[in-house]
Structures are given as C-alpha cells and as structure tokens.
Design a protein around this motif. Structure first.
Motif, PDB file in Angstrom:
ATOM      1  N   ARG A  98      -9.941 -10.696  -1.130  1.00 21.84           N
ATOM      2  CA  ARG A  98      -9.851  -9.583  -2.058  1.00 21.84           C
ATOM      3  C   ARG A  98     -10.994  -8.601  -1.812  1.00 21.84           C
ATOM      4  N   ARG A  99     -12.183  -9.189  -1.576  1.00 25.28           N
ATOM      5  CA  ARG A  99     -13.359  -8.356  -1.322  1.00 25.28           C
ATOM      6  C   ARG A  99     -13.135  -7.531  -0.047  1.00 25.28           C
ATOM      7  N   ASN A 100     -12.663  -8.213   1.010  1.00 22.81           N
ATOM      8  CA  ASN A 100     -12.385  -7.509   2.265  1.00 22.81           C
ATOM      9  C   ASN A 100     -11.422  -6.354   2.043  1.00 22.81           C
ATOM     10  N   PHE A 101     -10.380  -6.659   1.287  1.00 24.22           N
ATOM     11  CA  PHE A 101      -9.349  -5.661   1.027  1.00 24.22           C
ATOM     12  C   PHE A 101      -9.958  -4.427   0.375  1.00 24.22           C
ATOM     13  N   LEU A 102     -10.801  -4.690  -0.650  1.00 23.55           N
ATOM     14  CA  LEU A 102     -11.433  -3.566  -1.360  1.00 23.55           C
ATOM     15  C   LEU A 102     -12.339  -2.775  -0.433  1.00 23.55           C
ATOM     16  N   VAL A 103     -13.100  -3.507   0.387  1.00 22.31           N
ATOM     17  CA  VAL A 103     -14.016  -2.827   1.324  1.00 22.31           C
ATOM     18  C   VAL A 103     -13.231  -1.909   2.261  1.00 22.31           C
ATOM     19  N   TYR A 104     -12.098  -2.431   2.769  1.00 19.90           N
ATOM     20  CA  TYR A 104     -11.322  -1.624   3.717  1.00 19.90           C
ATOM     21  C   TYR A 104     -10.685  -0.415   3.033  1.00 19.90           C
ATOM     22  N   ILE A 105     -10.252  -0.648   1.772  1.00 20.25           N
ATOM     23  CA  ILE A 105      -9.667   0.489   1.024  1.00 20.25           C
ATOM     24  C   ILE A 105     -10.696   1.602   0.894  1.00 20.25           C
ATOM     25  N   ILE A 106     -11.934   1.185   0.545  1.00 20.70           N
ATOM     26  CA  ILE A 106     -12.980   2.193   0.384  1.00 20.70           C
ATOM     27  C   ILE A 106     -13.323   2.810   1.741  1.00 20.70           C
ATOM     28  N   ALA A 107     -13.268   1.970   2.786  1.00 18.77           N
ATOM     29  CA  ALA A 107     -13.664   2.452   4.106  1.00 18.77           C
ATOM     30  C   ALA A 107     -12.633   3.394   4.711  1.00 18.77           C
ATOM     31  N   PHE A 149      -5.827  10.952  11.978  1.00 18.88           N
ATOM     32  CA  PHE A 149      -4.714  10.037  12.224  1.00 18.88           C
ATOM     33  C   PHE A 149      -5.216   8.732  12.839  1.00 18.88           C
ATOM     34  N   LEU A 150      -6.103   8.850  13.847  1.00 12.74           N
ATOM     35  CA  LEU A 150      -6.592   7.641  14.518  1.00 12.74           C
ATOM     36  C   LEU A 150      -7.460   6.809  13.577  1.00 12.74           C
ATOM     37  N   GLY A 151      -8.319   7.481  12.789  1.00  9.78           N
ATOM     38  CA  GLY A 151      -9.170   6.765  11.834  1.00  9.78           C
ATOM     39  C   GLY A 151      -8.340   6.025  10.802  1.00  9.78           C
ATOM     40  N   LEU A 152      -7.315   6.734  10.267  1.00  9.50           N
ATOM     41  CA  LEU A 152      -6.447   6.107   9.267  1.00  9.50           C
ATOM     42  C   LEU A 152      -5.680   4.935   9.866  1.00  9.50           C
ATOM     43  N   SER A 153      -5.239   5.085  11.125  1.00 10.69           N
ATOM     44  CA  SER A 153      -4.505   3.992  11.768  1.00 10.69           C
ATOM     45  C   SER A 153      -5.387   2.766  11.900  1.00 10.69           C
ATOM     46  N   LEU A 154      -6.635   3.005  12.328  1.00 10.52           N
ATOM     47  CA  LEU A 154      -7.563   1.881  12.468  1.00 10.52           C
ATOM     48  C   LEU A 154      -7.784   1.212  11.116  1.00 10.52           C
ATOM     49  N   GLY A 155      -8.026   2.045  10.100  1.00 10.99           N
ATOM     50  CA  GLY A 155      -8.251   1.513   8.762  1.00 10.99           C
ATOM     51  C   GLY A 155      -7.058   0.746   8.246  1.00 10.99           C
ATOM     52  N   ALA A 156      -5.862   1.324   8.470  1.00 11.66           N
ATOM     53  CA  ALA A 156      -4.654   0.672   7.984  1.00 11.66           C
ATOM     54  C   ALA A 156      -4.432  -0.657   8.701  1.00 11.66           C
ATOM     55  N   GLY A 157      -4.788  -0.671   9.995  1.00  7.82           N
ATOM     56  CA  GLY A 157      -4.658  -1.912  10.749  1.00  7.82           C
ATOM     57  C   GLY A 157      -5.547  -3.003  10.187  1.00  7.82           C
ATOM     58  N   LEU A 158      -6.799  -2.657   9.887  1.00  8.39           N
ATOM     59  CA  LEU A 158      -7.727  -3.629   9.310  1.00  8.39           C
ATOM     60  C   LEU A 158      -7.237  -4.081   7.942  1.00  8.39           C
ATOM     61  N   LEU A 159      -6.729  -3.108   7.183  1.00  9.77           N
ATOM     62  CA  LEU A 159      -6.237  -3.400   5.846  1.00  9.77           C
ATOM     63  C   LEU A 159      -5.071  -4.395   5.908  1.00  9.77           C
ATOM     64  N   ALA A 160      -4.162  -4.119   6.864  1.00  5.40           N
ATOM     65  CA  ALA A 160      -3.001  -5.001   7.001  1.00  5.40           C
ATOM     66  C   ALA A 160      -3.439  -6.407   7.398  1.00  5.40           C
ATOM     67  N   ASN A 161      -4.531  -6.492   8.155  1.00  2.16           N
ATOM     68  CA  ASN A 161      -5.038  -7.801   8.565  1.00  2.16           C
ATOM     69  C   ASN A 161      -5.604  -8.587   7.398  1.00  2.16           C
ATOM     70  N   SER A 162      -6.113  -7.859   6.393  1.00  5.32           N
ATOM     71  CA  SER A 162      -6.742  -8.562   5.282  1.00  5.32           C
ATOM     72  C   SER A 162      -5.729  -8.928   4.205  1.00  5.32           C
ATOM     73  N   VAL A 163      -4.494  -8.539   4.403  1.00  2.00           N
ATOM     74  CA  VAL A 163      -3.457  -8.891   3.431  1.00  2.00           C
ATOM     75  C   VAL A 163      -2.725 -10.117   3.939  1.00  2.00           C
ATOM     76  N   ARG A 164      -2.492 -11.035   3.058  1.00  2.00           N
ATOM     77  CA  ARG A 164      -1.814 -12.259   3.461  1.00  2.00           C
ATOM     78  C   ARG A 164      -0.461 -12.260   2.789  1.00  2.00           C
ATOM     79  N   SER A 165       0.579 -12.409   3.547  1.00  2.00           N
ATOM     80  CA  SER A 165       1.873 -12.443   2.888  1.00  2.00           C
ATOM     81  C   SER A 165       2.387 -13.875   2.908  1.00  2.00           C
ATOM     82  N   ARG A 166       3.140 -14.225   1.900  1.00  2.00           N
ATOM     83  CA  ARG A 166       3.680 -15.575   1.830  1.00  2.00           C
ATOM     84  C   ARG A 166       4.992 -15.638   2.573  1.00  2.00           C
TER      85      ARG A 166
END
Lengths: 190, 429
Positions: free
Chosen positions: B289-298, B379-396
């Motif tokens: 959750r912490r990672n997720f928040l950090v990436y959202i802010i980042a 675009f590239l910055g957002l893609s990188l951020g979104a990629g990290l964000l997607a990595n920190s999300v766990r789906s069941r």
C-alpha cells in the motif's frame, strides 16, 4: 473476508470500467477530429521539376531497382535540335564533345527525324534508370525540357518516399492522387 | 544624381536577370513545324485505384474478425498460423507493406499537428480499426493480421526465455520509439517507423542492402527470441498493449476452469502468462500500500522530469530534420570558412534560397521541436510511472491467465492445457 473481497472486487471493477471509458474516449475523439480533414483519395509522391537540382539521388535512393523515377520529356519545351546532350549518336567512336557526363548511360533516348532540321527525342522508360544525367545536361545547356517524374505504374507509394527523405532540394512532394503528375510544360511555375 | 545612377544600375541588373531567366527557359527557339507534326502524348499512367485501398480496409476488418474468432471461440493455433500465412502473402507480398497500421501512427500525428496535410481516410481507418479490435478482443491484430508480426510468428521455431531484467529494459524501447516517431511526424521531419521498417524489403524482394540485413538479422534472432520486432521495437504495439488491457473479451489459456496444473507455465515465449495467485499475502499488504501511494505521488514527478529531460534534448532531436541539419551545416561553413560538400549544401547553393530564409526556417522548426518534445517526455514519464504502479498492484487470480497487455493472442499455450471441452457436434454423436 467475503465482504472485503467484494469490496476489492467492486473497486477493481470500477477501475477497469474507468479504464475502458478512458480507452474508448480517444478512439471516438481522434476520428471525429480528423475525419473532417481526411481525404478519401490520398496522396502520391511526385517530383516538382522546378525544385529538382538533378543530383541523381532518385536513381539510387528509391526502394525499387530500377527506380520509379524516370526522365520524361516536355515536348512543347524542346528545341527539337540535332544536338541533344543525352542522345547517343550512332556511329560515334570517340565521345569528344565535352558533354560525356550528360550522355544517357543506358541509351534510353531514342530519336526520329521530323522535318529538316528537327528531331524528336523520346525516352524509352523501360531502359531509363532515372540517373538524371540527361536532365542535368538539358537544364544546364538546353531548354530544360527533359525532367524527372515518378511513374505511378511502377511506384509502390511508400508511406514515406525514400527519395523524398534524401532529396537535397526537397523536390519530392506529396501531391493529390487525382493529379499525380507535375509535367514541366503543363504545371504552372511554383 | 547618385540615386538616379543607382536606379539605372538597378534597371540594368533587372534586365540582365530577366535575360538569364528567359535564357534558361528558351535557349533554343521552339520549332515551327511545317509538316503536321503533333506533340506526342504524355505517358502518365495512374496508380492502383483509390477504391482498392477501401478493399484493403475491408480485408483488414475481415481478417481481424476471423482472427478474433479463431483465438477466442475456435481456439485453433493452426487456424491462427494459416491466418498469419494469409497476411504474409496478402498484406506482405501482394500489397507490399504500405499502408500499414504501424506506420499509420505517423500519418495520424502529422495530420493532427499540420493543417497543410490531411490524413488519407484509408490511413486513418488502418490506424483506428486494429485499436478498436484490441479494445474488443485483445491483440488479435498482432496474432495474425499484421504482416510484420505474421512473418515473425511463422519463423519463431525455438523459443528461449531471456532474463527478466533484460526483458524489462528492452520492452521499454517501443515507448521511446513511439514518442520520437510522433514528434518527428508532427514536425514534418521524417517517418522513422517506415524508414526502419525491417521486413518491407523482404516483402518487396527489393531494398537497400542495409534494410535486408536488418530484417534478416531480426528474423534470425526471432528463431530463438520470438517476435523481436513486436516486443522490443514496435511502436504501434505500445498502443495495442494499452488498449488490450481493457479488452471486452480476450483469449484464455484454458477453455473452461483452470485447475492450476501449471502445464502452461513455460509455454509462452513472451512471458505473458500470469500464474494463479488465489490468496493475497496479507503480510506485505501495508508495504504494498505504501509503495502504491509513493508511486501515485511520484507519477507527476516522473512526468515533470520527463518533460524537462526531453525539452533539453529537443535541439539534439531536431537534428533529425533535414532543414535543421542543412542550416547547421551552412552555419558551420560560415564559421570555419570551409565549403560544405554535402549534397544538401550543394543543392541549397544551386536553388538560390538565401541563408537568412534558411536560418529563419531552422528557428521555426526547432521551436516546434521544443514545443513537442516536453509532451513526449511527459508521455514517457507517465508510462514509466504507470508501469511501476501496475507492478505494485496485486490482483487476485484463481487460475493461470494471459497478461492482456503482453499477450499476442498467438495461441501457443492452447495445446498445453489438458482441459478439453468437447465440441458440440461431438456431444451429439
């Protein structure tokens, strides 16, 4: 646990739906933005003979071999003289006119006698390799009636023309497909 | 006195200039024929009619529909291979590549940012239709319709896995490629996607040798690292990847319910199979959750950093424009006094455009690059951020599922699944 699961599930569903809407939006927006500007017939590539500097890049840079750009003749501009730099005279043993560099290297320029003292010069496009040597000679010493054009029965109409990219004088331009040629004697001066 | 003298000189100069100009047009008088000679007709053969382009659009739609049916309903790897073969033959060898969806990205961006260019309707359709299908059925365009993907699909014999770290780095190249391609197209500089198209030379059986070598090397590499162009270069794949993630229906590995037998685990050459993950690990939820928040802010920080970096690179990237390059050459020529001998410089001197005009044009074009590049950076910055964000999300995930972004719907995993659903007619019998 069950309710928590549901909570996560619904949040996920919500996010997925939001994502879908966000994905559909540009797919609707883009065409509606562009459709008014779209042309149904599109473009083809053509050489603007008034910009062309006869550098010879057309021959080597076309994706096709031989090149789709050929020399064409604006008959109405020609002087019909006996002397044509590009024409290889029959029976000439040594070329000593000092215009060797204009001579068609594949002897694609054919001529026929019209009336005294005029000769008609016709380019055999199957032989022409688009080197533009005769065009250079004609522009420098003649009437400039020989000029380069892209033949659309040969051209594969690349999305980006390889000649256009390397043309040093930006003479290869997109023209409407309905008027695919810019012949020198018909096109108005640009 | 001096003024009138200057006037006389000016008139003289103009006369001479006019004379030179007239001479260039008519060094030899045009003949006045006495016989009834007529000028020969201009040979101006037309191209393949524009109607054919719409026939190609129809073929595209049909091919996409068939591929979607084969991937999702019929679940036939063999059918998908036949589809690839069809695309190689029709879109590849017959149509010889242009226009393709991958390159149409550039036509669309050029039309968006230039009022002088209107996009050909067929190019617009070739751009939109595969994206619509991706949104509906996943990347069926890659599976068997794209001629660039199809030729690689048919030649990928011995799939090897490459290290995860290398995969991540290589897979980020298409984003940069797309961003640069859009910037170049928007500034009317060049179409780099077409310029570096690897397989068009093979389809035309005729190309500069560099093009053929690049294509052949990619195909050779593709024997082991399947679909190298799709994975590590294709700029259109970036868009398909994004759209496919939200697809309405998508190919599944198993026809029914996954039994977690793990047989398919190693079957995907593209690392696009996500293992089942039924129980979320409660233990590290807070850190995630912490990672997720950090990436959202980042995320905005990434975007801002991208914009700044790209802005600073814009003068360098502007060198990809031929006019800018020529202007720089001419300026260097002025500074060093050495005459530039490139073809462009020679043509420039012959054409008679003034240096001031050229430099003004250069300033205008570089300005456009400075405007466009920050957006590419964002675009590239957002893609990188979104990629990290997607990595920190766990789906069941209760079973093994394809990664909808990376999956090409090629169907290689079908045969590994032991679960077979009898076909309806078999049930009847």
């Amino acid at each position: 646990m069950e309710s928590e699961n549901n909570k996560y599930q619904s949040r996920r569903d919500f996010l997925r739906k939001a994502g879908k809407i966000a994905a559909v939006a540009p797919l609707v927006a883009l065409p509606s933005l562009l459709i008014r500007k779209a042309t149904a017939t599109g473009y083809v590539w053509q050489i603007d003979p008034f910009k062309c500097t006869q550098c010879g890049q057309c021959k080597t840079n076309c994706v096709l071999t031989p090149s789709a750009s050929k020399c064409v003749h604006a008959y109405a501009m020609c002087g019909y003289c006996d002397l044509c730099g590009g024409y290889l005279r029959q029976g000439v043993k040594n070329i000593s006119t000092g215009a060797e560099n204009q001579l068609c290297p594949v002897a694609a320029i054919k001529r026929s006698f019209v009336e005294e003292p005029y000769f008609e010069y016709i380019i055999d496009e199957d032989l022409c390799d688009g080197c533009a040597k005769c065009v250079k000679g004609c522009a420098d010493f003649g009437n400039g009636s020989l000029h380069m054009q892209i033949k659309h029965d040969i051209c594969v109409n690349c999305n980006e023309c390889a000649i256009a990219r390397t043309c040093p004088s930006n003479a290869v331009i997109r023209v409407p497909a309905l008027e695919p040629y810019l012949p020198k004697d018909k096109a108005g001066k640009h | 006195m001096s003024v009138s003298k200057a006037k006389v000189i000016l008139v003289f100069l103009l006369l001479i200039l006019w004379q030179v100009n007239a001479m260039a047009q008519d060094r030899f008088p045009r003949p006045e024929f006495e016989t009834d000679y007529k000028y020969p007709e201009h040979q101006m053969p037309g191209q393949r009619g524009p109607l054919w382009e719409y026939f190609d659009v129809a073929v595209l739609i049909a091919a996409l529909s068939v591929t979607a049916w084969l991937a999702i309903r019929k679940r036939s790897r063999r059918g998908l291979l036949y589809m690839s073969l069809f695309s190689v033959l029709y879109f590849g060898f017959y149509k010889q590549g242009c226009i393709c969806s991958v390159g149409s990205v550039q036509n669309v961006s050029m039309a968006l940012f230039n009022s002088s260019y209107s996009v050909p309707l067929s190019a617009l359709l070739f751009f939109i239709i595969p994206l619509v299908f991706a949104l509906a059925f996943g990347r069926v365009f890659c599976a068997g319709v794209c001629p660039l993907g199809a030729i690689q699909e048919l030649t990928g014999f011995r799939p090897l896995k490459i290290p995860k770290a290398a995969e991540i780095v290589l897979a980020s190249i298409p984003f940069v490629y797309l961003a640069i391609a859009v910037v170049f197209a928007a500034t009317e500089s060049q179409f780099i996607i077409c310029r570096y198209d690897p397989f068009i030379g093979i389809y035309r059986l005729d190309a500069p040798h560099t093009m053929i070598i690049f294509g052949a090397l990619l195909l050779l590499a593709g024997i082991f690292i399947n679909r190298p162009y799709c994975r590590y270069l294709c700029p259109y794949g970036v868009l398909l990847n994004i759209f496919s993630r939200f697809s309405w229906k998508h190919l599944t590995i198993t026809p029914a319910e996954c039994t977690n037998c793990r047989l398919c685990e190693e079957s995907c050459p593209y690392d696009a199979i996500l293992p089942s993950d039924p129980e979320p690990v409660i233990r590290d939820r807070s850190s995630m959750r912490r990672n997720f928040l950090v990436y959202i802010i980042a995320l905005p920080l990434f975007a801002a950093a991208g914009a700044v970096i790209a802005y600073n690179l814009s003068d360098f990237v502007a060198g990809g424009n031929s006019t800018v390059r020529l202007a720089r050459e001419i300026r260097l020529e002025q500074e060093t006094g050495l005459e530039s001998l490139t073809k462009a410089a020679i043509a420039f001197r012959e054409a008679g455009k003034t240096e001031e005009e050229l430099f003004a044009e250069e300033v205008h074009i570089t300005g456009r690059f400075r405007k466009a590049m920050p957006w590419a950076g964002i675009f590239l910055g957002l893609s990188l951020g979104a990629g990290l964000l997607a990595n920190s999300v766990r789906s069941r995930r209760p079973g093994y599922v394809p990664h909808q972004g990376r999956c090409y719907s090629c169907g290689k995993c079908f045969k590994y699944c032991p679960i077979k659903v009898p076909e309806q007619n078999e049930v009847k019998a």
